[in-house]
Design a protein around this motif. Structure first.
Motif: not given
Ligand code: CTP
Length: 404
Positions: A275, A277, A279, A281, A309-312, A328-330, A342, A346
Motif C-alpha cells: 500500500m 498510495a 490516501v 485521511d 477508511p484506512d485501507i492498509l 509505507f509511512a510518510a 504504524k 495497521k
C-alpha cells in the motif's frame, strides 16, 4: 525453446546500428522464433536485403508498391500475421513518422496498420535522442502503447561521441521480446498475486474542487512494475496521476479513498499487498452536488471533514489478509518511532518509512531514502532512485516467499 512458434515482424530502419540486426535475427531464430523482415530504403544503405533474407530464411519486404508482394502477402496481412512487431533499429525519422501516423513507405504503413504489440529499439546520435522533437515523439508513442528497449549509454559507432543513443544489444532486445510475449523464464514471484496502491486520492469538495496531496505515484507505479518483472500477477490501484500506466498488469483507476478501498478489497485474495498510495485521511463530510458559489456579504463556508477508511489497516486485519502486507509511512518527524507504531496499528509485516519533509524533495521527486521496518529489525537503505527502491523491495519480497 523460449520463442518457439512466435512470429516476429522485424522492421529495420536506416542507421549504422542496422548491422546489429543481423545478429538479432540469428538470436531470435535460435530461440525458435520465425523472423519476417521489412527494410526501409535507408536500412538498405547499411545492410543488404540479401544478408537479411539469408539469415531470416524468409523473403525481405521493402516496397509498398511491389505488385508481387501485395499479391502474395499484402501490407495489411504483413502487419497482422505476427505476434509482435519489432523495430530495430528505430531511427528518429521512423519514430517521428510513427508518432504522427505517417504512412509513406512499407515500414511506416505496416506500423500504422498493425494491431499487434510493438517494441522499438531506438538508435541515433545522442543529440538527436535528446532533441525536444524526439522527446515529444517518444512520449506520444509511449502513450500509444509502444514499448521501448534502450537506447543505451555508450560510445557511438559512427563518431567518438558518447551519450545515450546506442541501440540495445541483440540479447537485451531478445529478453524484452520474451518478456512481452510472456516467454521469459518464470520469475521468483510467478504464480503470486500482488495488489499495489499508488498516487494520491482526490476527495471532492464540490464538482470542481477537491482535496489532494503532492504524491506523484512514481514510487507505487515503480513497485508494481518491479513486482511484475519478477513474475507476479499485479493489480495496480492508482489514484489520479500524470504518469503512464505500467504495462503487463491490471490497472484500476480511482479518485477517492473509498473507491480505492473498494477496488483493493475487490482484488482480494492476493499473496502480497503493498500500500503505497498517499490516501487522504479525511474527506468532506457532505460534498456539494453543485459548485459552491460565493455570495458577497455572506459568511465564508467551512468544510466539515470526516475520516476516510484506512485501507492498509483494513487489509492488514482482513479475513483474507495477504501473506505479506507492506505499508509505507510518510513522516516529517520521528520517522522510526512513528513507523514502528504504524507497523503494529495497521497489522503490516513491513513498513517502508521515508522522511517527506519538504527539504528532502521526496514527495513528488524521483529519489527516495527509506528505512525498512520489520518486527525483527530495521534496515536503512542508501539514497536511491525510486526505481531502485522498487526493485530492491520486490527482491526483498521475493526472498521472503523463498524462505516461506
Ligand atoms: N493508508 C491507507 N489508507 C489510509 C491512510 C493511509 O491505506 N486512509 C496507508 C498508506 O498507503 C501507507 C500507510 O497507510 O501505506 C501509512 O500512511 P501515512 O499517510 O504515513 O499514515 P497515516 O495512517 O495517514 O497516519 P498519519 O497521517 O497519522 O501519519
Amino acid at each position: 525453446m523460449a520463442l518457439s512458434g512466435k512470429r516476429i515482424l522485424l522492421i529495420i530502419s536506416g542507421g549504422i546500428a542496422a548491422y546489429k540486426s543481423l545478429d538479432l535475427i540469428r538470436r531470435l531464430r535460435e530461440r525458435g522464433a520465425s523472423v519476417r523482415p521489412v527494410m526501409t530504403e535507408g536500412a538498405q544503405q547499411f545492410i543488404t536485403p540479401l544478408a537479411v533474407g539469408a539469415l531470416a530464411a524468409d523473403h525481405v519486404f521493402t516496397d509498398l508498391f511491389s505488385r508481387q508482394d501485395e499479391q502474395d502477402v499484402g501490407h495489411i496481412r504483413l502487419a497482422r500475421d505476427c505476434d509482435l512487431v519489432l523495430v530495430a533499429p528505430a531511427t528518429a525519422d521512423l519514430m517521428a513518422k510513427m508518432a504522427n501516423g505517417l504512412a509513406d513507405d512499407l515500414a511506416s504503413t505496416v506500423l500504422l496498420a498493425t494491431d499487434r504489440p510493438v517494441l522499438a529499439a531506438p538508435a541515433m546520435n545522442p543529440k538527436m535522442w535528446a532533441h525536444a522533437a524526439t522527446r515529444r515523439n517518444v512520449e506520444t508513442l509511449r502513450g500509444d502503447g509502444i514499448r521501448f528497449i534502450g537506447p543505451m549509454a555508450g560510445e557511438m559507432a559512427e563518431s567518438k561521441e558518447a551519450g545515450v543513443g546506442r541501440m540495445a544489444e541483440p540479447l537485451e532486445i531478445v529478453a524484452a521480446v520474451e518478456e512481452m510475449l510472456g516467454a521469459a523464464t518464470p520469475g521468483p514471484l510467478s504464480g503470486r498475486k500482488a495488489i499495489v496502491t499508488s498516487g494520491p486520492t482526490h476527495e471532492p469538495i464540490d464538482p470542481v474542487r477537491y482535496i489532494a496531496n503532492r504524491s506523484s505515484g512514481r514510487q507505487g507505479h515503480a513497485i508494481a512494475a518491479a513486482l511484475a518483472k519478477l513474475g507476479a500477477e499485479v493489480t495496480l490501484v492508482s489514484g489520479p496521476v500524470n504518469i503512464p500506466d505500467p504495462s503487463g498488469m491490471t490497472v484500476i483507476h480511482v479518485e477517492r479513498a473509498e473507491e480505492m478501498r473498494d477496488a483493493v478489497l475487490g482484488a482480494l485474495p492476493a499473496d502480497i499487498a503493498v500500500m503505497v498510495a498517499a490516501v487522504a485521511d479525511w474527506r468532506v463530510a457532505s460534498s456539494a452536488d453543485q459548485k459552491i458559489k460565493k455570495h458577497p456579504g455572506e459568511s465564508i463556508p467551512t468544510l466539515a471533514l470526516t475520516e476516510n477508511p484506512d485501507i492498509l489497516r483494513t487489509v492488514g486485519h482482513h479475513t483474507m489478509r495477504p501473506k505479506l502486507v507492506v505499508g509505507f509511512a510518510a513522516e516529517t518527524q520521528d520517522v522510526e518511532s512513528n513507523a514502528r507504531a504504524k507497523l503494529e496499528r495497521k497489522g503490516a509485516d513491513m513498513i517502508v518509512a521515508n522522511d517527506v519533509s519538504p527539504a528532502t524533495g521526496i514527495m513528488g521527486g524521483t529519489r527516495n531514502s527509506v528505512k525498512i521496518i520489520r518486527h525483527d529489525g530495521i534496515e536503512q537503505w542508501p539514497d536511491l532512485s525510486k526505481d531502485e527502491v522498487a526493485s530492491r523491495l520486490a527482491t526483498l519480497i521475493a526472498d521472503r516467499f523463498r524462505q516461506g
